[in-house]
Design a protein around this motif. Structure first.
Motif, mmCIF file in Angstrom:
data_model
loop_
_atom_site.group_PDB
_atom_site.id
_atom_site.type_symbol
_atom_site.label_atom_id
_atom_site.label_comp_id
_atom_site.label_asym_id
_atom_site.label_seq_id
_atom_site.Cartn_x
_atom_site.Cartn_y
_atom_site.Cartn_z
ATOM 1 N N PRO A 66 -25.805 14.594 5.881
ATOM 2 C CA PRO A 66 -27.109 14.050 6.268
ATOM 3 C C PRO A 66 -27.682 13.177 5.152
ATOM 4 N N ASP A 67 -28.558 12.261 5.512
ATOM 5 C CA ASP A 67 -29.207 11.385 4.536
ATOM 6 C C ASP A 67 -30.409 12.049 3.890
ATOM 7 N N ALA A 68 -30.931 13.099 4.542
ATOM 8 C CA ALA A 68 -32.124 13.775 4.026
ATOM 9 C C ALA A 68 -32.208 15.177 4.611
ATOM 10 N N PHE A 69 -33.014 16.014 3.966
ATOM 11 C CA PHE A 69 -33.331 17.320 4.530
ATOM 12 C C PHE A 69 -34.713 17.738 4.071
ATOM 13 N N THR A 70 -35.299 18.698 4.812
ATOM 14 C CA THR A 70 -36.693 19.105 4.588
ATOM 15 C C THR A 70 -36.759 20.631 4.458
ATOM 16 N N ASP A 74 -39.266 25.636 8.189
ATOM 17 C CA ASP A 74 -39.693 25.522 9.583
ATOM 18 C C ASP A 74 -38.530 25.726 10.556
ATOM 19 N N GLY A 75 -37.352 26.031 10.005
ATOM 20 C CA GLY A 75 -36.184 26.256 10.844
ATOM 21 C C GLY A 75 -35.447 25.003 11.248
ATOM 22 N N LYS A 76 -35.877 23.839 10.779
ATOM 23 C CA LYS A 76 -35.232 22.562 11.096
ATOM 24 C C LYS A 76 -34.882 21.845 9.799
ATOM 25 N N ASN A 77 -33.617 21.539 9.618
ATOM 26 C CA ASN A 77 -33.147 20.787 8.443
ATOM 27 C C ASN A 77 -33.550 21.444 7.121
ATOM 28 N N ASP A 78 -33.544 22.776 7.071
ATOM 29 C CA ASP A 78 -33.942 23.491 5.850
ATOM 30 C C ASP A 78 -32.814 23.598 4.827
ATOM 31 N N ILE A 79 -31.572 23.373 5.269
ATOM 32 C CA ILE A 79 -30.406 23.488 4.384
ATOM 33 C C ILE A 79 -29.553 22.251 4.574
ATOM 34 N N ILE A 80 -29.036 21.720 3.469
ATOM 35 C CA ILE A 80 -28.130 20.570 3.566
ATOM 36 C C ILE A 80 -26.704 21.061 3.307
ATOM 37 N N THR A 81 -25.817 20.700 4.225
ATOM 38 C CA THR A 81 -24.439 21.167 4.193
ATOM 39 C C THR A 81 -23.511 20.034 4.615
ATOM 40 N N PRO A 82 -22.379 19.862 3.938
ATOM 41 C CA PRO A 82 -21.401 18.885 4.428
ATOM 42 C C PRO A 82 -20.772 19.375 5.729
ATOM 43 N N HIS A 83 -20.444 18.452 6.610
ATOM 44 C CA HIS A 83 -19.808 18.774 7.884
ATOM 45 C C HIS A 83 -18.422 18.141 7.900
ATOM 46 N N LYS A 139 -3.876 16.775 1.919
ATOM 47 C CA LYS A 139 -4.248 15.603 1.122
ATOM 48 C C LYS A 139 -5.573 15.847 0.409
ATOM 49 N N ASN A 140 -5.663 15.356 -0.828
ATOM 50 C CA ASN A 140 -6.907 15.472 -1.593
ATOM 51 C C ASN A 140 -7.932 14.479 -1.076
ATOM 52 N N PHE A 141 -9.198 14.874 -1.143
ATOM 53 C CA PHE A 141 -10.282 13.987 -0.730
ATOM 54 C C PHE A 141 -11.413 14.099 -1.736
ATOM 55 N N GLU A 142 -12.256 13.065 -1.757
ATOM 56 C CA GLU A 142 -13.459 13.061 -2.587
ATOM 57 C C GLU A 142 -14.480 12.138 -1.943
ATOM 58 N N LYS A 143 -15.718 12.600 -1.907
ATOM 59 C CA LYS A 143 -16.810 11.788 -1.384
ATOM 60 C C LYS A 143 -18.005 11.967 -2.302
ATOM 61 N N VAL A 144 -18.629 10.855 -2.671
ATOM 62 C CA VAL A 144 -19.812 10.860 -3.523
ATOM 63 C C VAL A 144 -20.903 10.092 -2.785
ATOM 64 N N GLY A 145 -22.119 10.604 -2.837
ATOM 65 C CA GLY A 145 -23.203 9.919 -2.156
ATOM 66 C C GLY A 145 -24.560 10.454 -2.576
ATOM 67 N N PHE A 146 -25.577 10.073 -1.804
ATOM 68 C CA PHE A 146 -26.958 10.433 -2.112
ATOM 69 C C PHE A 146 -27.638 10.970 -0.865
ATOM 70 N N PHE A 147 -28.639 11.809 -1.060
ATOM 71 C CA PHE A 147 -29.506 12.255 0.026
ATOM 72 C C PHE A 147 -30.882 12.486 -0.560
ATOM 73 N N SER A 148 -31.866 12.547 0.316
ATOM 74 C CA SER A 148 -33.255 12.772 -0.116
ATOM 75 C C SER A 148 -33.707 14.169 0.266
ATOM 76 N N LEU A 149 -34.417 14.787 -0.660
ATOM 77 C CA LEU A 149 -35.100 16.049 -0.391
ATOM 78 C C LEU A 149 -36.553 15.687 -0.145
ATOM 79 N N ILE A 150 -37.066 16.048 1.041
ATOM 80 C CA ILE A 150 -38.421 15.638 1.445
ATOM 81 C C ILE A 150 -39.224 16.863 1.844
ATOM 82 N N TYR A 151 -40.448 16.950 1.336
ATOM 83 C CA TYR A 151 -41.390 17.988 1.760
ATOM 84 C C TYR A 151 -42.441 17.325 2.634
#
Length: 152
Positions: A66-70, A74-83, A139-151
């Motif tokens: 995800p690009d962001a989580f909150t 509130d039970g919505k987007n409270d945890i950020i997890t790779p899928h 096979k080995n993989f790697e991903k680097v990126g950014f996301f926002s933590l928003i209150y």
């Protein structure tokens, strides 16, 4: 009719004819498709059939973040997890704050970050993540990126 005519071959060992049978091979590293036309379908002629060329696809590990989580409980987007499209053999998910300090690390694909760091709520802002490991196909993989933590 086309779906019924489509035959799928997995690693030249198994043939499946329906989507439910295809689900049994979810961890296949390669999928090949071809079409077989049976000239005897509605006639009594000799057993002539034609098979098209095969088209094969390698299945790679795909990671979606995800690009962001909150994390406001509130039970919505409270945890950020790779899928992942398939469960990896092993992996590590690391989160860094804007100063490059490690804020979170997990080696379980079911465990995500809840927005807490150093015993309290992490600061709102942009965080960097690194996800690396070995995919289901070896096979080995790697991903680097950014996301926002928003209150909100």
């Amino acid at each position: 009719l086309i779906r019924k005519a489509l035959t799928t071959t997995m690693n030249s060992q198994y043939t499946v004819n329906t989507e439910s049978e295809l689900a049994e091979f979810a961890n296949a590293g390669q999928i090949c498709f071809f079409v077989e036309a049976d000239m005897n379908y509605k006639t009594d002629t000799s057993g002539t059939s034609f098979i098209s060329n095969s088209v094969c696809f390698q299945i790679e590990t795909e990671i979606n973040m995800p690009d962001a989580f909150t994390p406001n409980s509130d039970g919505k987007n409270d945890i950020i997890t790779p899928h992942f499209n398939r469960v990896p053999l092993d992996f590590v998910f690391i989160v860094y704050d804007r100063w490059g300090r490690k804020t979170f690390e997990s080696r379980s694909y079911t465990e995500g970050w809840d927005g807490h760091a150093s015993g309290g709520k992490a600061t709102e802002g942009v965080y960097t993540y690194v996800i690396k490991g070995t995919g289901f196909n070896g096979k080995n993989f790697e991903k680097v990126g950014f996301f926002s933590l928003i209150y909100p």
